[in-house]
Design a protein around this motif. Structure first.
Motif, PDB file in Angstrom:
ATOM      1  N   GLU A 168     113.010  43.547  34.446  1.00 60.39           N
ATOM      2  CA  GLU A 168     112.411  44.821  35.461  1.00 60.39           C
ATOM      3  C   GLU A 168     113.243  44.974  36.639  1.00 60.39           C
ATOM      4  OE1 GLU A 168     110.206  46.758  38.747  1.00 60.39           O
ATOM      5  OE2 GLU A 168     110.863  44.607  38.386  1.00 60.39           O
ATOM      6  N   LEU A 209     102.600  53.471  36.925  1.00 61.81           N
ATOM      7  CA  LEU A 209     102.004  52.529  37.637  1.00 61.81           C
ATOM      8  C   LEU A 209     100.783  52.520  38.479  1.00 61.81           C
ATOM      9  CD1 LEU A 209     105.789  51.056  38.826  1.00 61.81           C
ATOM     10  CD2 LEU A 209     103.918  49.545  38.261  1.00 61.81           C
ATOM     11  N   THR A 233      97.964  50.879  41.703  1.00 58.49           N
ATOM     12  CA  THR A 233      97.376  49.753  42.393  1.00 58.49           C
ATOM     13  C   THR A 233      95.807  50.021  42.588  1.00 58.49           C
ATOM     14  OG1 THR A 233      98.035  51.172  44.523  1.00 58.49           O
ATOM     15  CG2 THR A 233      99.436  49.165  44.018  1.00 58.49           C
ATOM     16  N   LEU A 291     108.851  53.230  34.458  1.00 61.82           N
ATOM     17  CA  LEU A 291     107.822  53.257  34.901  1.00 61.82           C
ATOM     18  C   LEU A 291     107.856  53.482  36.422  1.00 61.82           C
ATOM     19  CD1 LEU A 291     107.161  49.366  35.943  1.00 61.82           C
ATOM     20  CD2 LEU A 291     108.654  50.051  34.176  1.00 61.82           C
ATOM     21  N   SER A 292     106.702  53.786  36.822  1.00 64.25           N
ATOM     22  CA  SER A 292     106.682  54.546  38.129  1.00 64.25           C
ATOM     23  C   SER A 292     105.430  54.874  38.818  1.00 64.25           C
ATOM     24  CB  SER A 292     107.433  56.100  38.444  1.00 64.25           C
ATOM     25  OG  SER A 292     107.792  56.382  39.624  1.00 64.25           O
ATOM     26  N   PHE A 293     105.172  54.589  39.993  1.00 63.84           N
ATOM     27  CA  PHE A 293     104.016  54.956  40.769  1.00 63.84           C
ATOM     28  C   PHE A 293     104.049  56.417  41.035  1.00 63.84           C
ATOM     29  CE2 PHE A 293     104.385  50.660  42.542  1.00 63.84           C
ATOM     30  CZ  PHE A 293     103.105  50.285  42.187  1.00 63.84           C
ATOM     31  N   TYR A 313     105.690  54.200  31.541  1.00 67.48           N
ATOM     32  CA  TYR A 313     104.544  53.728  31.973  1.00 67.48           C
ATOM     33  C   TYR A 313     104.113  54.109  33.411  1.00 67.48           C
ATOM     34  CZ  TYR A 313     105.141  50.063  28.245  1.00 67.48           C
ATOM     35  OH  TYR A 313     105.072  49.551  26.864  1.00 67.48           O
ATOM     36  N   GLU A 317     112.012  50.823  37.025  1.00 68.33           N
ATOM     37  CA  GLU A 317     111.034  51.421  38.019  1.00 68.33           C
ATOM     38  C   GLU A 317     111.674  52.529  38.926  1.00 68.33           C
ATOM     39  OE1 GLU A 317     107.746  50.755  41.352  1.00 68.33           O
ATOM     40  OE2 GLU A 317     108.463  49.033  40.258  1.00 68.33           O
ATOM     41  N   THR A 369      95.546  57.232  37.061  1.00 65.37           N
ATOM     42  CA  THR A 369      96.434  56.592  36.295  1.00 65.37           C
ATOM     43  C   THR A 369      96.402  56.515  34.992  1.00 65.37           C
ATOM     44  OG1 THR A 369      97.167  55.104  38.196  1.00 65.37           O
ATOM     45  CG2 THR A 369      97.890  54.535  36.034  1.00 65.37           C
ATOM     46  N   TYR A 377      98.246  46.044  38.968  1.00 65.42           N
ATOM     47  CA  TYR A 377      98.168  44.683  39.483  1.00 65.42           C
ATOM     48  C   TYR A 377      97.212  43.701  38.806  1.00 65.42           C
ATOM     49  CZ  TYR A 377      97.693  41.489  43.334  1.00 65.42           C
ATOM     50  OH  TYR A 377      97.671  39.863  43.988  1.00 65.42           O
ATOM     51  N   ASP A 402     100.706  50.327  34.073  1.00 63.07           N
ATOM     52  CA  ASP A 402     101.203  48.919  34.694  1.00 63.07           C
ATOM     53  C   ASP A 402     100.403  48.623  35.825  1.00 63.07           C
ATOM     54  OD1 ASP A 402     102.728  46.707  35.682  1.00 63.07           O
ATOM     55  OD2 ASP A 402     104.467  47.587  35.394  1.00 63.07           O
TER      56      ASP A 402
END
Length: 228
Positions: free
Chosen positions: A33, A147, A149, A125-127, A145, A99, A155, A170, A168
């Motif tokens: 990653e 991301l 939290t 992947l990304s927030f 994917y 990411e 999400t 935590y 993805d």
């Protein structure tokens, strides 16, 4: 259980550096990653933070410097900021999880990956789920994917609605997301897992989860033990 090394192999070498990519590849991890940010000249720099403060004690923003300017800056670790193209070459045939940070990376990343013959070895992947959706529309054959939290419900909803391959999260949020995600046909990656006992516990209760770790050398030994 797929073992993914975090920011190259940041527990063993400078994060997101070519050295860390090569270390991770040498360990024969299942995936590597890295983080990418858009530079002033629309290149993709492999760097986690928005500024150089933490890793070079400079106030410069990545987005306000060209790739050429950034590569002339020596980081505190002694390494330099690689371009995504350099990282792709260093990773060889190992799966690369990219990411996307902040905004604006979707189209440049899509253009970069379209030039790669084996796009199946890339995952994104990304927030920022809106930017991730933009990328997904440009490269629907590359796995994506979302991301998360704390925004777990949105999400899961966005991943399902937007056609992402998975989420993805935590690791502490696995009990709240794993079963729902699997029922929806979504893959699950968990980050923040750096000890063998925790990885073993997670593999027992969440057998299909994939793990992103700063300690791939430790977790790869666990996988060998479990499979023997």
């Amino acid at each position: 259980m797929r073992i993914i090394s975090h920011r190259g192999a940041m527990g063993l070498a400078p994060e997101n550096s070519l050295e860390s990519i090569k270390v991770a590849r040498g360990l024969r991890v299942d995936g590597i990653e890295v983080d990418v940010r858009l530079t002033k000249d629309s290149k993709l720099a492999v760097f986690h933070d928005a500024t150089l403060k933490r890793l070079a004690d400079k106030t410069d923003k990545i987005s306000l410097r060209t790739m050429s300017e950034l590569q002339k800056i020596k980081l505190s670790s002694g390494s330099y900021i690689p371009s995504l193209s350099e990282v792709i070459q260093a990773a060889g045939d190992t799966t690369l999880l990219i990411e996307g940070k902040a905004k604006g990376w979707a189209r440049p990343l899509a253009n970069t990956l379209r030039r790669q013959a084996e796009r199946a070895r890339f995952e994104v992947l990304s927030f920022d789920h809106d930017e991730l959706l933009s990328f997904h529309k440009l490269c629907p054959d590359v796995q994506t994917y979302g991301l998360a939290t704390f925004n777990l419900r949105s999400t899961l909803k966005n991943a399902r609605k937007n056609g992402f391959n998975g989420i993805d999260v935590y690791f502490v949020f696995l009990p709240f997301t794993y079963t729902v995600a699997r029922k929806k046909g979504l893959k699950v990656i968990a980050f923040g897992i750096n000890s063998r006992w925790l990885a073993g516990l997670i593999s027992y209760f969440f057998p299909e989860v994939e793990i992103t770790t700063n300690a791939p050398h430790k977790l790869l030994k666990l996988v060998k033990t479990l499979s023997s």
